[in-house]
Design an enzyme around this catalytic site. Structure first.
Site, PDB file in Angstrom:
ATOM      1  CB  CYS A 186      -0.930  -0.049   1.206  1.00 55.59           C
ATOM      2  SG  CYS A 186      -2.278   1.121   1.137  1.00 55.59           S
ATOM      3  CB  SER A 240       0.672   4.479   4.285  1.00 55.24           C
ATOM      4  OG  SER A 240      -0.469   5.235   4.044  1.00 55.24           O
ATOM      5  CG  HIS A 281       3.665   7.997   1.465  1.00 50.20           C
ATOM      6  ND1 HIS A 281       2.388   8.351   1.788  1.00 50.20           N
ATOM      7  CD2 HIS A 281       3.783   8.209   0.134  1.00 50.20           C
ATOM      8  CE1 HIS A 281       1.754   8.747   0.707  1.00 50.20           C
ATOM      9  NE2 HIS A 281       2.588   8.675  -0.316  1.00 50.20           N
ATOM     10  CG  HIS A 300      -1.157   0.008   6.289  1.00 51.31           C
ATOM     11  ND1 HIS A 300      -0.101   0.250   5.449  1.00 51.31           N
ATOM     12  CD2 HIS A 300      -2.249   0.525   5.695  1.00 51.31           C
ATOM     13  CE1 HIS A 300      -0.543   0.873   4.391  1.00 51.31           C
ATOM     14  NE2 HIS A 300      -1.840   1.055   4.498  1.00 51.31           N
ATOM     15  CB  CYS A 318      -5.544  -0.252   3.729  1.00 50.69           C
ATOM     16  SG  CYS A 318      -5.190   1.505   3.484  1.00 50.69           S
TER      17      CYS A 318
END
Ligand code: COD
Ligand code: ZN
Ligand code: ZN
Length: 376
Positions: free
Chosen positions: A47, A49, A52, A69, A176
């Site tokens: 994902c 995030s 990032h 996550h 998510c």
């Protein structure tokens, strides 16, 4: 299970520092303490995030850390006081926990929980320690979840029991991307039947917004992206029209106003770009349009706009995780998926063995994948 109460040795993708590939290591995972759950992860999604952090964009991140996550798995063992879960239960870890007791949790209009680690990135469980070690060093947790490992330990307020027939390599997306997008349409915007929607950004989350708009009965869903390769999938999920801002020499909100008798009922920003957030607001109808921010902008970014835009009736809003109260709603979303209320299988463009996790991130960065699901 035979491993209950013992330290488990297993493989995990450790992020020792940003801007370098994840490293598959043998780690030790301690037994869950009171009100914690140890989970055997079966599938995990790659994902935005997580990326990032890998790119070094999160300045307060603690290293080393086990990222991830979005995932799904089986309860291996539970700590003292855990009442709602048993070994063998199928579960989804929740990066937005739901303690059920804090000011947000008792407010039906909020889905936040004071016990979350989003943005704070303390990287520890609720007793301020972690259950992971590698080569003698403690390894941090990520957002109460850490799914890029064969075993993880999470607080019991950060895990939901789901249907025992659910395919874990699909429903991991409910952890998510899918829930964030779908909920932004059905919960946050509360899209009405017959309405007109505009969705800016057609990644996994934006496509899930489209699924939500369609389920809610929108009659027009206008998909917008600067990459026209995304349009085919958008149409598959329910977009009725697709436009690329690069094909026009006037601002996109003017193009949309022309197409929609002066503006859309609902506009979604699903990129994390402040300029597009303003475009979404300007694209919404002046009398009662709603603009929903789904993307997270860079941490120092701000937006400025004429307050008259709101005075006439527009609403600007946003939410994390699609407004869902995680522990209550994730099991319902899984049931809705099992009952075919929606289908998001097409979001999964790639499947890789867990060991190839770095390839999963490469595909995400090149824009070649919508979602890569890793299986352990
Ligand atoms: N105009 C139109 N489209 C654009 C523009 C632009 N200026 N810039 C980029 N795009 C397109 C890209 O071509 C791409 O197709 C799409 O926007 C973005 O897609 P992805 O694949 O990068 O992103 P997603 O769908 O996986 O995630 C988007 C989010 C906005 C949700 C994500 O980036 C984010 O901000 N996440 C944090 C929010 C959140 O809820 N986090 C919780 C855990 S992820
Ligand atoms: Zn995510
Ligand atoms: Zn709470």
């Amino acid at each position: 299970m035979a491993t209950a109460g013992q330290v488990i040795k297993c493989k995990a993708a450790v992020c020792w520092a940003p801007k370098q590939p994840l490293s598959i290591e043998e780690i030790e995972v301690a037994a869950p303490k009171a009100h914690e759950v140890r989970i055997k992860i079966v599938a995990a999604g790659v994902c935005r995030s997580d990326d990032h952090v890998l790119q070094g964009a999160i300045s307060n991140m603690k290293f080393p850390v086990i990222l991830g996550h979005e995932g799904a798995g089986l309860v291996e063992s539970v700590g003292e006081g855990v009442k709602d879960l048993q070994p063998g239960d199928k579960v989804i870890p929740l990066f937005m926990p739901q303690c059920g007791q804090c000011r947000c949790c008792i407010n039906p209009d909020s889905n936040l929980c004071y016990k979350n680690d989003i943005g704070k990135y303390n990287g520890v469980l609720l007793d301020n320690t972690t259950r992971f070690t590698c080569k003698g060093k403690p390894i941090h947790n990520f957002m109460s979840t850490s799914t890029f490992t064969e075993y993880t330990v999470v607080p019991d307020i950060a895990v939901a029991k789901i249907d025992e027939d659910a395919p874990l390599d699909k429903v991991c997306l409910i952890g998510c991307a899918f829930s964030t997008g779908y909920g932004s349409a059905v919960n946050v915007a509360k899209v009405k039947p017959g309405s007109t929607c505009a969705v800016f950004g057609l990644g996994g989350v934006g496509l899930s917004v489209i699924i939500g708009c369609k389920v809610a009965g929108a009659s027009r869903i206008i998909a917008i992206d600067i990459n026209s390769d995304k349009f085919e999938k958008a149409k598959e999920f329910g977009a009725t029209e697709c436009i690329n801002p690069k094909d026009y020499d006037r601002p996109i909100h003017e193009v949309l106003a022309g197409m929609t008798d002066d503006g859309v009922d609902y506009a979604f920003e699903v990129i994390g770009n402040t300029g597009v957030m303003i475009s979404a607001l300007l694209s919404s109808h002046f009398g009662a349009g709603k603009a929903v921010i789904v993307g997270v902008a860079p941490s120092d970014a701000t937006i400025t706009f004429d307050p008259l835009l709101l005075l006439t009736g527009r609403v600007l809003t946003g939410a994390l995780f699609g407004g869902w109260k995680s522990k209550d709603d994730v099991p319902k979303l899984v049931s809705d998926y099992m009952n075919k209320k929606f289908d998001f299988d097409g979001l999964i463009t790639h499947k890789l063995p867990f060991q190839k996790i770095n390839e999963g991130f490469e595909l995400l960065r090149k824009g070649e994948s919508i979602r890569t699901v890793l299986t352990m």
